[in-house]
Write a protein that holds these residues in place. Structure first.
Motif, PDB file in Angstrom:
ATOM      1  N   UNK A 130      63.217  93.028 113.843  1.00 16.92           N
ATOM      2  CA  UNK A 130      63.777  91.843 114.384  1.00 16.92           C
ATOM      3  C   UNK A 130      62.618  90.908 115.178  1.00 16.92           C
ATOM      4  N   UNK A 133      60.752  89.015 112.521  1.00 20.36           N
ATOM      5  CA  UNK A 133      61.438  88.225 111.760  1.00 20.36           C
ATOM      6  C   UNK A 133      61.843  87.114 112.757  1.00 20.36           C
ATOM      7  N   UNK A 136      58.514  82.270 112.946  1.00 22.99           N
ATOM      8  CA  UNK A 136      58.300  81.508 111.376  1.00 22.99           C
ATOM      9  C   UNK A 136      56.899  81.175 111.487  1.00 22.99           C
ATOM     10  N   UNK A 181      47.870  86.211  99.667  1.00 21.59           N
ATOM     11  CA  UNK A 181      48.643  85.419 100.676  1.00 21.59           C
ATOM     12  C   UNK A 181      49.676  86.443 101.571  1.00 21.59           C
ATOM     13  N   UNK A 183      52.180  87.259 104.971  1.00 23.17           N
ATOM     14  CA  UNK A 183      53.383  86.681 105.483  1.00 23.17           C
ATOM     15  C   UNK A 183      53.007  86.051 106.668  1.00 23.17           C
ATOM     16  N   UNK A 206      56.113  97.020 108.019  1.00 21.32           N
ATOM     17  CA  UNK A 206      56.546  97.202 106.701  1.00 21.32           C
ATOM     18  C   UNK A 206      58.013  95.991 106.658  1.00 21.32           C
ATOM     19  N   UNK A 207      58.088  95.051 107.323  1.00 22.15           N
ATOM     20  CA  UNK A 207      59.079  94.263 107.505  1.00 22.15           C
ATOM     21  C   UNK A 207      58.897  93.366 106.026  1.00 22.15           C
ATOM     22  N   UNK A 208      57.795  92.976 105.525  1.00 24.09           N
ATOM     23  CA  UNK A 208      57.794  92.214 104.245  1.00 24.09           C
ATOM     24  C   UNK A 208      57.174  92.963 103.287  1.00 24.09           C
ATOM     25  N   UNK A 239      59.339 102.676 106.276  1.00 26.35           N
ATOM     26  CA  UNK A 239      60.174 102.644 104.866  1.00 26.35           C
ATOM     27  C   UNK A 239      59.224 102.936 103.551  1.00 26.35           C
TER      28      UNK A 239
ATOM     29  N   UNK B  44      67.028  84.730 122.218  1.00 22.13           N
ATOM     30  CA  UNK B  44      66.538  85.880 121.486  1.00 22.13           C
ATOM     31  C   UNK B  44      66.127  87.254 122.323  1.00 22.13           C
ATOM     32  N   UNK B  48      68.076  90.656 122.024  1.00 16.48           N
ATOM     33  CA  UNK B  48      67.356  91.652 121.891  1.00 16.48           C
ATOM     34  C   UNK B  48      67.414  92.817 122.776  1.00 16.48           C
ATOM     35  N   UNK B 312      72.553  99.185 111.894  1.00 17.79           N
ATOM     36  CA  UNK B 312      71.499  98.640 112.754  1.00 17.79           C
ATOM     37  C   UNK B 312      71.916  97.160 112.955  1.00 17.79           C
ATOM     38  N   UNK B 313      70.903  96.427 113.491  1.00 16.69           N
ATOM     39  CA  UNK B 313      70.942  95.277 114.354  1.00 16.69           C
ATOM     40  C   UNK B 313      70.047  94.396 113.583  1.00 16.69           C
ATOM     41  N   UNK B 315      68.078  90.443 112.881  1.00 16.99           N
ATOM     42  CA  UNK B 315      67.977  89.270 112.981  1.00 16.99           C
ATOM     43  C   UNK B 315      68.173  88.320 111.756  1.00 16.99           C
ATOM     44  N   UNK B 318      67.282  82.248 113.192  1.00 18.19           N
ATOM     45  CA  UNK B 318      66.612  81.944 114.718  1.00 18.19           C
ATOM     46  C   UNK B 318      66.300  80.281 114.628  1.00 18.19           C
ATOM     47  N   UNK B 321      67.257  78.485 111.689  1.00 19.89           N
ATOM     48  CA  UNK B 321      66.578  78.832 110.465  1.00 19.89           C
ATOM     49  C   UNK B 321      66.916  80.392 109.994  1.00 19.89           C
ATOM     50  N   UNK B 323      66.686  84.132 108.692  1.00 19.78           N
ATOM     51  CA  UNK B 323      65.695  85.120 108.632  1.00 19.78           C
ATOM     52  C   UNK B 323      66.333  86.236 107.782  1.00 19.78           C
ATOM     53  N   UNK B 324      65.215  86.935 106.816  1.00 20.28           N
ATOM     54  CA  UNK B 324      65.692  87.800 106.179  1.00 20.28           C
ATOM     55  C   UNK B 324      64.598  89.262 106.367  1.00 20.28           C
ATOM     56  N   UNK B 325      65.176  90.423 106.400  1.00 15.24           N
ATOM     57  CA  UNK B 325      64.130  91.525 106.471  1.00 15.24           C
ATOM     58  C   UNK B 325      63.967  92.193 105.060  1.00 15.24           C
ATOM     59  N   UNK B 326      62.738  91.927 104.536  1.00 10.72           N
ATOM     60  CA  UNK B 326      62.749  92.644 103.283  1.00 10.72           C
ATOM     61  C   UNK B 326      62.422  93.946 103.663  1.00 10.72           C
ATOM     62  N   UNK B 327      61.954  94.910 102.387  1.00  7.34           N
ATOM     63  CA  UNK B 327      61.880  96.396 102.838  1.00  7.34           C
ATOM     64  C   UNK B 327      61.573  96.872 101.465  1.00  7.34           C
ATOM     65  N   UNK B 332      67.819  98.503 102.495  1.00  5.24           N
ATOM     66  CA  UNK B 332      67.428  97.868 103.849  1.00  5.24           C
ATOM     67  C   UNK B 332      67.343  96.480 103.891  1.00  5.24           C
ATOM     68  N   UNK B 457      59.695  84.514 101.007  1.00  7.45           N
ATOM     69  CA  UNK B 457      59.072  85.370 102.016  1.00  7.45           C
ATOM     70  C   UNK B 457      58.112  86.540 101.149  1.00  7.45           C
ATOM     71  N   UNK B 459      55.580  88.338  99.480  1.00 12.10           N
ATOM     72  CA  UNK B 459      54.112  87.958  99.013  1.00 12.10           C
ATOM     73  C   UNK B 459      54.213  88.083  97.621  1.00 12.10           C
TER      74      UNK B 459
END
Lengths: 464, 464
Positions: A130, A133, A136, A181, A183, A206-208, A239, B44, B48, B312-313, B315, B318, B321, B323-327, B332, B457, B459
């Motif tokens: 979190x 993310x 921005x 590129x 993130x 590993x967020x992106x 992950x 935040x 958090x 899980x928690x 975000x 924010x 805007x 937000x996404x958590x990729x994995x 996930x 988001x 890459x």
């Protein structure tokens, strides 16, 4: 309708433990089934009230300590083990117990700040997904200045320094073409974290996308920190294929070390988390990996491989009369009598066997032959000449008596005892596959007594 | 070296939750993966800090409630379910949580006296094996008198009355030859218990031998109590083949009812315990048994079939805007945006599907067609015309805002909600083998938004 007389509450008000004596095997000791962990003596009604609290306090503590020790055993001495179980324990206090006893069983640190505060356990953690993310772009960083570690100068625009390094990485031949590129939210989070904690920069990568974004962003920030005299701590992978990703990350760190001539960069700490347990660590060891530290939560605190320890409280003697609990299940038959328990050690320093004797019997002595019998199976018995004898049950609560009270050691000392006791065991007793069972025995006198009592108590019937 | 500025502690001292709003699905609701259990809005940094306490408090509570509901489901409505987990939970507070949430999930009572005291959960328990074995003989009973239930007379020697009944049982033709000598310590314990609690006589009958000692001893005491106008409660079996023993015990109770003409004696409550879980209860049901009540501990509180819930928690937005958590793991990937969540019900009253929408979208309405899309798989989508629409997230903490605060119901009300919600589900969603997955969806607008954000988001790389 009241099912209880008022006098009972008066009794409860007056109850105290001054007539109770509590004996226990020292905390942090290795123990085996059938040997009592504690012996509680006193008025039966008072002692009976202690049953549930003692069993509640001992069962999970012993279980999770054992589980932690098993994780340490499979991970090996050189790895750092971090307890990350707070979110998956049984509420706040379950988690505090987990942190304390995992440390005792060989973990190095916890992410549970309260446990660190209460018990002095080293604290370790990383930032969250979190946090990553929540950013921005790099524009969100208001104060871009960072003073060098030695205090001699201030870099007014740390963000630009990081961006320069990112470009250098991206064009470096030895890192050739891997990175495109990255993130920018992630980069902003890493930069922000590094500005706040330049000496403790540990990034969750590993967020992106680990290899395309997390690793190059981390390296850029780490290199910029290096320019100012700081040393980054490392990365965490949470992950994906931890074996593959840790090996690939290590390759990049080696290439960066070589490309930019930075001795030590290759040794960056790689922490792995994500549903780790004994089996996955064992599998990682077999396939090869570059992980230095494991963060373990769920499987550790919930004790995945065995979710509960079946310690129970048994009445073994009353008014100097031994008592036995028979059962339809032989494993549930208790060993009667007030007992003393000893661990007998052999010439090579390994424990050979534990033996329980009646209180009236003389203690086993080093150099003297003693017959050790299986408590239930007649044919299983052996003579043992111990090199060294250790009495297991120590008096921790003498009540009104004048018996000396054993010292309650610090958590650190208990942890050391636990580590030392495990090292003293013969390796085949603790190997993962088909361990040799450690033997637990009774003296010849106690054996005869048990079996005589058993025959007396069990009703005689006919097999039909 | 301090890694934290003093000003941070000043900040912590000032932190409060008046700028935070907390939305939650009402406690006791049935919930499905991907639908947020809570939505937390606010600064935040403050939010958090709430992550870990919320996740810690919700995970185990939700898990053990679910586990209790599963046990209720397999045991059926007619059985009494008793929570006996105190000894195997993660310390005292883990056990308190277990008792509270098992009651919520459909258990009837707990043996945890403090939980009963704190939450008003009915208390139920029996005596221990140690109580039985603490007696040696009937001579140890000092006061043998028992007043009849209606108070009209006093039996001066209840012990002799019991012994007379034991002899009658032993010579009765219809119980023919089953019983020989019974254990006298056990008989003394039963008599003593009956003298103290004549209206609540529930005996643990497996300390020595269920059929040869426990059952005849119990019957003798129960019959003597009956002479004085009391009705015995029943027995508890804690070892052995529970199907067989419960059936045999019932046969004896029926024979006693017939032999001594005591209507109702055959209906004596048989409670079973000893490492019970969903699977063993299911197996008992399949083979046939006579158990009326199950006492369940270890497997219930440690959640044997799944030791942790992975809440899980994340975000999700924010500064307006998303937000996404990729994995590396698709499971996930989080669903972005501040969302509202609805349950859509069909004509037959069953819930059809849950749907998440962006906050700016209009709510689904009964009778209006709405497109429900799988959050990640393009081809999975369906139009639904709900008969009834329920908004899931309610405001429980409005902070400084003037939003109405949802009521926090009593434990009993939450428990009823839980039972009712489970009954409302289509049976194929909760059958034990291959249940139909319940569908969780997003609106078309949210679907497009997620996938657009995902592409932005992630890459872009090359497959090699």
């Amino acid at each position: 309708m009241p099912t209880c007389e008022g006098a009972f509450f008066d009794y409860l008000r007056e109850v105290d433990c001054s007539d109770v004596e509590v004996y226990s095997i020292p905390e942090g000791s290795v123990v085996f089934p059938k040997v009592p962990l504690m012996r509680v003596e006193g008025p039966v009604a008072v002692v009976q009230l202690l049953e549930t609290p003692f069993v509640n306090l001992i069962n999970y503590a012993s279980l999770v300590t054992t589980n932690a020790a098993r994780h340490r055993h499979v991970a090996g001495k050189s790895k750092v083990l971090l307890e990350f179980g707070l979110r998956r324990a049984q509420g706040p206090d379950g988690a505090i117990s987990a942190s304390k006893y995992c440390f005792m069983g060989g973990f190095d640190a916890t992410s549970n700040v309260l446990a660190g505060n209460l018990f002095g356990i080293p604290l370790r953690g990383t930032h969250s997904h979190a946090f990553v993310s929540s950013y921005m772009s790099l524009d969100e960083i208001p104060d871009k200045a960072l003073r060098s570690k030695d205090g001699s100068r201030v870099c007014q625009d740390f963000v630009s320094l990081v961006q320069e390094w990112l470009q250098k990485i991206q064009v470096a031949d030895s890192l050739g073409g891997v990175f495109g590129y990255t993130n920018q939210s992630e980069l902003a989070a890493f930069v922000s974290y590094a500005l706040a904690f330049p000496s403790n920069f540990l990034a969750l990568v590993d967020t992106y996308d680990v290899m395309r974004s997390g690793i190059p962003n981390f390296c850029a920030v780490a290199l910029a920190l290096h320019d100012l005299g700081y040393k980054a701590s490392g990365i965490r992978l949470d992950s994906g294929d931890l074996a593959y990703l840790s090996i690939e990350a290590r390759k990049v760190f080696r290439a960066v070390e070589k490309e930019f001539n930075l001795p030590g960069f290759a040794k960056m700490v790689i922490t792995a988390s994500n549903d780790l347990n004994e089996e996955t660590i064992d599998a990682l060891n077999k396939q090869g990996h570059e992980v230095d530290a494991f963060g373990i939560g769920t499987y550790l605190v919930t004790c995945y491989s065995q979710a509960a320890l079946g310690c129970v409280f048994k009445l073994v003697e009353i008014n100097s009369k031994p008592r036995i609990k028979l059962s339809e299940d032989v494993a549930k038959v208790s060993i009667p009598c007030k007992k003393r328990c000893f661990r007998l050690y052999g010439k090579e320093g390994y424990p050979l066997v534990d033996i329980m004797i009646r209180e009236s019997e003389p203690s086993p002595k080093a150099g003297e032959r003693i017959l050790c019998r299986h408590p239930f199976i007649e044919s299983k018995r052996a003579y043992v000449v111990p090199q060294h004898v250790e009495e297991l049950l120590q008096c921790y609560w003498p009540g009104r008596s004048d018996k000396p009270r054993a010292e309650l050691p610090s958590l650190d000392k208990i942890r050391s005892r636990c580590m030392q006791q495990l090292e003293k065991l013969r390796p085949d007793h603790i190997r993962r596959l088909n361990p040799t069972p450690y033997k637990v025995s009774v003296s010849a006198k106690l054996y005869d007594f048990i079996h005589c009592l058993w025959l007396n108590e069990a009703p005689v019937g006919e097999l039909q």
